[in-house]
Scaffold this motif. Structure first.
Motif, PDB file in Angstrom:
ATOM      1  N   VAL A  64       0.844  -1.204   0.000  1.00  0.00           N
ATOM      2  CA  VAL A  64       0.000   0.000   0.000  1.00  0.00           C
ATOM      3  C   VAL A  64       0.876   1.251   0.000  1.00  0.00           C
ATOM      4  O   VAL A  64       0.593   2.222  -0.712  1.00  0.00           O
ATOM      5  CB  VAL A  64      -0.978  -0.010   1.202  1.00  0.00           C
ATOM      6  CG1 VAL A  64      -1.668   1.333   1.368  1.00  0.00           C
ATOM      7  CG2 VAL A  64      -2.001  -1.123   1.032  1.00  0.00           C
ATOM      8  N   GLN A  65       1.951   1.234   0.764  1.00  0.00           N
ATOM      9  CA  GLN A  65       2.887   2.357   0.774  1.00  0.00           C
ATOM     10  C   GLN A  65       3.428   2.610  -0.634  1.00  0.00           C
ATOM     11  O   GLN A  65       3.533   3.749  -1.073  1.00  0.00           O
ATOM     12  CB  GLN A  65       4.037   2.073   1.741  1.00  0.00           C
ATOM     13  CG  GLN A  65       5.053   3.170   1.835  1.00  0.00           C
ATOM     14  CD  GLN A  65       6.202   2.794   2.750  1.00  0.00           C
ATOM     15  OE1 GLN A  65       6.498   1.619   2.969  1.00  0.00           O
ATOM     16  NE2 GLN A  65       6.859   3.791   3.293  1.00  0.00           N
ATOM     17  N   GLY A  66       3.751   1.545  -1.348  1.00  0.00           N
ATOM     18  CA  GLY A  66       4.213   1.687  -2.729  1.00  0.00           C
ATOM     19  C   GLY A  66       3.150   2.287  -3.626  1.00  0.00           C
ATOM     20  O   GLY A  66       3.453   3.083  -4.514  1.00  0.00           O
ATOM     21  N   LEU A  67       1.895   1.918  -3.393  1.00  0.00           N
ATOM     22  CA  LEU A  67       0.797   2.490  -4.182  1.00  0.00           C
ATOM     23  C   LEU A  67       0.676   3.988  -3.931  1.00  0.00           C
ATOM     24  O   LEU A  67       0.490   4.774  -4.867  1.00  0.00           O
ATOM     25  CB  LEU A  67      -0.526   1.801  -3.832  1.00  0.00           C
ATOM     26  CG  LEU A  67      -0.692   0.354  -4.273  1.00  0.00           C
ATOM     27  CD1 LEU A  67      -2.024  -0.196  -3.777  1.00  0.00           C
ATOM     28  CD2 LEU A  67      -0.595   0.233  -5.780  1.00  0.00           C
ATOM     29  N   PHE A  68       0.784   4.396  -2.662  1.00  0.00           N
ATOM     30  CA  PHE A  68       0.676   5.813  -2.333  1.00  0.00           C
ATOM     31  C   PHE A  68       1.845   6.620  -2.891  1.00  0.00           C
ATOM     32  O   PHE A  68       1.698   7.792  -3.209  1.00  0.00           O
ATOM     33  CB  PHE A  68       0.557   6.029  -0.814  1.00  0.00           C
ATOM     34  CG  PHE A  68      -0.829   5.826  -0.304  1.00  0.00           C
ATOM     35  CD1 PHE A  68      -1.864   6.667  -0.685  1.00  0.00           C
ATOM     36  CD2 PHE A  68      -1.122   4.782   0.550  1.00  0.00           C
ATOM     37  CE1 PHE A  68      -3.154   6.477  -0.228  1.00  0.00           C
ATOM     38  CE2 PHE A  68      -2.407   4.577   1.030  1.00  0.00           C
ATOM     39  CZ  PHE A  68      -3.427   5.434   0.635  1.00  0.00           C
ATOM     40  N   ARG A  69       3.003   5.984  -2.998  1.00  0.00           N
ATOM     41  CA  ARG A  69       4.162   6.659  -3.593  1.00  0.00           C
ATOM     42  C   ARG A  69       4.082   6.625  -5.108  1.00  0.00           C
ATOM     43  O   ARG A  69       4.936   7.165  -5.790  1.00  0.00           O
ATOM     44  CB  ARG A  69       5.458   5.982  -3.150  1.00  0.00           C
ATOM     45  CG  ARG A  69       5.842   6.302  -1.737  1.00  0.00           C
ATOM     46  CD  ARG A  69       7.288   5.931  -1.456  1.00  0.00           C
ATOM     47  NE  ARG A  69       7.707   4.713  -2.137  1.00  0.00           N
ATOM     48  CZ  ARG A  69       8.057   3.581  -1.543  1.00  0.00           C
ATOM     49  NH1 ARG A  69       8.041   3.509  -0.225  1.00  0.00           N
ATOM     50  NH2 ARG A  69       8.437   2.536  -2.233  1.00  0.00           N
ATOM     51  N   ARG A  70       3.053   5.956  -5.600  1.00  0.00           N
ATOM     52  CA  ARG A  70       2.819   5.815  -7.033  1.00  0.00           C
ATOM     53  C   ARG A  70       3.969   5.103  -7.739  1.00  0.00           C
ATOM     54  O   ARG A  70       4.336   5.456  -8.853  1.00  0.00           O
ATOM     55  CB  ARG A  70       2.537   7.163  -7.673  1.00  0.00           C
ATOM     56  CG  ARG A  70       1.278   7.769  -7.139  1.00  0.00           C
ATOM     57  CD  ARG A  70       0.930   9.018  -7.821  1.00  0.00           C
ATOM     58  NE  ARG A  70      -0.308   9.513  -7.222  1.00  0.00           N
ATOM     59  CZ  ARG A  70      -0.915  10.583  -7.617  1.00  0.00           C
ATOM     60  NH1 ARG A  70      -0.437  11.277  -8.616  1.00  0.00           N
ATOM     61  NH2 ARG A  70      -2.011  10.969  -7.029  1.00  0.00           N
ATOM     62  N   ASP A  71       4.540   4.127  -7.034  1.00  0.00           N
ATOM     63  CA  ASP A  71       5.544   3.289  -7.673  1.00  0.00           C
ATOM     64  C   ASP A  71       4.888   2.596  -8.851  1.00  0.00           C
ATOM     65  O   ASP A  71       3.739   2.147  -8.773  1.00  0.00           O
ATOM     66  CB  ASP A  71       6.092   2.232  -6.701  1.00  0.00           C
ATOM     67  CG  ASP A  71       7.009   2.828  -5.648  1.00  0.00           C
ATOM     68  OD1 ASP A  71       7.429   3.987  -5.820  1.00  0.00           O
ATOM     69  OD2 ASP A  71       7.304   2.131  -4.666  1.00  0.00           O
ATOM     70  N   VAL A  72       5.610   2.477  -9.941  1.00  0.00           N
ATOM     71  CA  VAL A  72       5.061   1.848 -11.143  1.00  0.00           C
ATOM     72  C   VAL A  72       4.594   0.434 -10.831  1.00  0.00           C
ATOM     73  O   VAL A  72       3.503   0.030 -11.209  1.00  0.00           O
ATOM     74  CB  VAL A  72       6.106   1.845 -12.284  1.00  0.00           C
ATOM     75  CG1 VAL A  72       5.587   1.085 -13.482  1.00  0.00           C
ATOM     76  CG2 VAL A  72       6.481   3.266 -12.649  1.00  0.00           C
ATOM     77  N   VAL A  73       5.418  -0.308 -10.128  1.00  0.00           N
ATOM     78  CA  VAL A  73       5.036  -1.658  -9.702  1.00  0.00           C
ATOM     79  C   VAL A  73       5.263  -1.717  -8.188  1.00  0.00           C
ATOM     80  O   VAL A  73       6.375  -1.978  -7.729  1.00  0.00           O
ATOM     81  CB  VAL A  73       5.865  -2.732 -10.428  1.00  0.00           C
ATOM     82  CG1 VAL A  73       5.428  -4.123  -9.996  1.00  0.00           C
ATOM     83  CG2 VAL A  73       5.735  -2.590 -11.931  1.00  0.00           C
TER      84      VAL A  73
END
Length: 107
Positions: A64-73
């Protein structure tokens, strides 16, 4: 314990394997693939050292943290995955691995 099953592709969301304590499920066509075997074994060690449930909670939180940082994957920003992908080609890694090594892969 490794279980070779065609269901592994569905269980893993299209990947070749998934580790769900105490099993690693891998698609049969990857039976001789040492990298996927090592990758899933690394996850089983991570799960064991975190007493299983906290591993899954942290896994989702990192995703979820990666999603919020808008990581590509976002999946590839998860420290557990970063450790496993980085070391899956080293057959001696688990013998040399220090406890909680995944913490070195946090961003």
């Amino acid at each position: 314990m490794v279980v070779y099953t065609k269901l592994a592709r569905w269980m893993s969301g299209g990947n070749g394997g998934i580790a769900l304590w105490p099993f690693a499920f891998i698609v049969p066509e990857l039976k001789n693939d040492k990298e996927i075997y090592n990758h899933e074994q690394i996850h089983l060690v991570q799960q064991r050292e975190l007493w299983v449930i906290p591993f899954y909670v942290l896994y989702v939180l990192f995703w979820v943290q990666g999603l919020f940082r808008r990581d590509v994957v976002a999946y590839l920003s998860i420290p557990f995955e970063r450790e496993a992908y980085t070391n899956q080609d080293d057959p001696y890694y688990l013998g040399d691995r220090k406890p909680f090594a995944w913490t070195d892969y946090r961003e």
